[in-house]
Design an enzyme around this catalytic site. Structure first.
Site, PDB file in Angstrom:
ATOM      1  N   ASN A  41       6.256   1.686  -5.439  1.00  0.00           N
ATOM      2  CA  ASN A  41       6.784   1.059  -6.646  1.00  0.00           C
ATOM      3  C   ASN A  41       5.938   1.344  -7.882  1.00  0.00           C
ATOM      4  O   ASN A  41       6.464   1.643  -8.953  1.00  0.00           O
ATOM      5  CB  ASN A  41       6.913  -0.455  -6.436  1.00  0.00           C
ATOM      6  CG  ASN A  41       8.061  -1.043  -7.222  1.00  0.00           C
ATOM      7  OD1 ASN A  41       9.043  -0.368  -7.497  1.00  0.00           O
ATOM      8  ND2 ASN A  41       7.941  -2.294  -7.589  1.00  0.00           N
ATOM      9  N   PRO A  44       0.826  -1.213   0.000  1.00  0.00           N
ATOM     10  CA  PRO A  44       0.000   0.000   0.000  1.00  0.00           C
ATOM     11  C   PRO A  44       0.859   1.262   0.000  1.00  0.00           C
ATOM     12  O   PRO A  44       1.861   1.344   0.715  1.00  0.00           O
ATOM     13  CB  PRO A  44      -0.800  -0.124   1.300  1.00  0.00           C
ATOM     14  CG  PRO A  44      -0.762  -1.578   1.644  1.00  0.00           C
ATOM     15  CD  PRO A  44       0.540  -2.086   1.143  1.00  0.00           C
ATOM     16  N   GLU A  45       0.472   2.235  -0.816  1.00  0.00           N
ATOM     17  CA  GLU A  45       1.216   3.488  -0.922  1.00  0.00           C
ATOM     18  C   GLU A  45       0.359   4.641  -0.416  1.00  0.00           C
ATOM     19  O   GLU A  45      -0.695   4.412   0.202  1.00  0.00           O
ATOM     20  CB  GLU A  45       1.673   3.678  -2.370  1.00  0.00           C
ATOM     21  CG  GLU A  45       2.508   2.502  -2.868  1.00  0.00           C
ATOM     22  CD  GLU A  45       3.005   2.655  -4.295  1.00  0.00           C
ATOM     23  OE1 GLU A  45       2.971   3.785  -4.822  1.00  0.00           O
ATOM     24  OE2 GLU A  45       3.422   1.640  -4.881  1.00  0.00           O
ATOM     25  N   LYS A  65       2.993   7.408   4.001  1.00  0.00           N
ATOM     26  CA  LYS A  65       2.762   5.985   4.206  1.00  0.00           C
ATOM     27  C   LYS A  65       2.502   5.642   5.663  1.00  0.00           C
ATOM     28  O   LYS A  65       2.739   4.510   6.094  1.00  0.00           O
ATOM     29  CB  LYS A  65       3.966   5.178   3.700  1.00  0.00           C
ATOM     30  CG  LYS A  65       4.067   5.102   2.194  1.00  0.00           C
ATOM     31  CD  LYS A  65       5.097   4.079   1.776  1.00  0.00           C
ATOM     32  CE  LYS A  65       5.160   3.930   0.272  1.00  0.00           C
ATOM     33  NZ  LYS A  65       6.090   2.866  -0.141  1.00  0.00           N
TER      34      LYS A  65
END
Length: 426
Positions: free
Chosen positions: A187, A2-3, A54
């Site tokens: 990513n 998760p970002e 985050k």
């Protein structure tokens, strides 16, 4: 993983869910979790959430209905507790009935029920891989910079004033994952930022960011040809506006197709990938850049796509329809095995398998019999050939003996041998 957008949407989910719910009692932690226990046991409290990159912070605040207690709380303020979470690889929050407590629910907040008339609900922090963390009485991490979503101006200033540092000599794709400067970028976002900005992923980060120093100090988000820092703010907002849960490799979101259609580079067919110096996979197109790793490690990633329950149900229905159509056509043509009738009735799957096994055994026995007959015939033929050879050899030997014994020289030799034998006997 998760970002920033996924954590922001988790905070929205918590605030919407907990707005009309009160919580009560202790906070229960799973027995397998190694994270710290939380000392909290209030009769009634509320939950709210905010994010920063985050990280997500849950705030628990006790409340009371007693007027005397209200006066005490007005003087001493209500009791509060902040819990800071990091999701790790697979963390998320879920809200459901307490009698269906999930296996991987590692921290649980139970709702308050009046006179036990209704089933309590539970807000759970669910983490399948257990890489997530929480810290009671915690605050935002000092090692993380301003959020790309909620603190765009401080985020931009923090990068441009530190662009001369040695960390910005690394490839831009690796610097984008540095949470001290790009808090909230992960990513899939770094791949989309480089691709949509036309930036070589393994290009020197300083050469990408230094041209932004000569521009004016305006920090407005441009709609045409945004720079890399503007893309760091715009693209996460686009993910949030899609709705759903954002990046979800488990395919738990029925609207996950919206997110996959939004992606242009990450995990897309025709795109290239390479492991960076930190062994993180970078997706890109075209030239990677001058700072690419000396050993190019392309990862052939086979990702299983898990279909949601609704999609799976529709697929099963479609399969059943196709199967019935096929059976009806087979019945019309007379080729369906299910229409064959035996003495005991219609052929079931069990009877069909038994019949097939009998056929196979008969074929096998017939083949073995043929092989035995063939071997027998070959042995008989070989025996006959050997017998004829023996017969021919015996006849030839006897003929030669007769011809040799009939010669006069041999007769005299034979008489001499007989005489000597007689003399010896006498």
């Amino acid at each position: 993983m998760p970002e920033g957008p996924e954590l922001y949407m988790s905070a929205q989910f918590i605030n919407q869910t907990c707005r009309n719910n009160l919580f009560s009692g202790q906070i229960f932690k799973s027995s397998v979790s190694r994270q710290p226990d939380i000392d909290w046991n209030e009769e009634t409290y509320t939950i709210s959430a905010v994010t920063r990159g985050k990280e997500i912070k849950l705030t628990l605040q006790s409340i009371t209905n007693d007027q005397k207690e209200k006066k005490k709380c007005a003087k001493n303020q209500n009791k509060t507790l902040d819990i800071v979470f990091q999701f790790g690889m697979s963390g998320k929050f879920d809200f459901y009935e307490a009698n269906e407590l999930q296996k991987h629910a590692h921290l649980n907040f139970f709702t308050k029920t009046e006179n036990n008339k209704s089933v309590p609900m539970v807000l759970s922090f669910v983490d399948y891989r257990r890489f997530g963390k929480w810290q009671p009485n915690g605050n935002w991490s000092v090692e993380r910079g301003p959020c790309v979503l909620t603190d765009y101006v401080p985020f931009r200033e923090n990068i441009l004033k530190n662009v001369e540092l040695s960390v910005f000599r690394k490839p831009i794709c690796e610097v984008l994952l540095n949470q001290k400067y790009f808090n909230g970028i992960g990513n899939y976002l770094r791949a989309e930022i480089c691709y949509r900005g036309g930036i070589l992923p393994f290009q020197d980060a300083r050469s990408v960011l230094e041209p932004l120093l000569t521009e004016t100090n305006e920090v407005k988000i441009k709609s045409e040809k945004p720079d890399i820092l503007q893309l760091c703010h715009l693209l996460p907002n686009e993910v949030i506006n899609l709705g759903g849960t954002g990046y979800d490799p488990e395919n738990r979101d029925p609207d996950y197709s919206k997110f996959t259609e939004w992606l242009q580079c990450y995990y897309k067919p025709g795109m290239k990938n390479m492991a960076d110096h930190n062994k993180r996979t970078m997706w890109y197109d075209g030239n990677p850049g001058p700072l690419k790793p000396s050993v190019e490690k392309v990862r052939k990633i086979k990702r299983k796509k898990k279909v949601s329950e609704e999609v799976e149900k529709t697929a099963l229905k479609k399969l059943k329809v196709e199967k019935t159509d096929h059976d009806s056509k087979a019945e019309i043509s007379g080729k369906s095995k299910r229409k064959r009738i035996t003495a005991t009735g219609p052929i079931t799957r069990k009877n069909v398998t038994e019949e097939e096994s009998l056929k196979k055994s008969k074929k096998k026995s017939s083949a073995m019999a043929k092989n035995a007959d063939l071997e027998k015939s070959t042995l008989e033929a070989a025996g006959k050939r050997r017998a004829t050879r023996r017969k021919l050899s015996k006849t030839s030997v006897s003929d030669t003996n007769i011809s040799v014994s009939n010669t006069p020289k041999n007769k005299m030799a034979g008489n001499t041998v007989r005489r000597t034998r007689r003399g010896k006997r006498s």
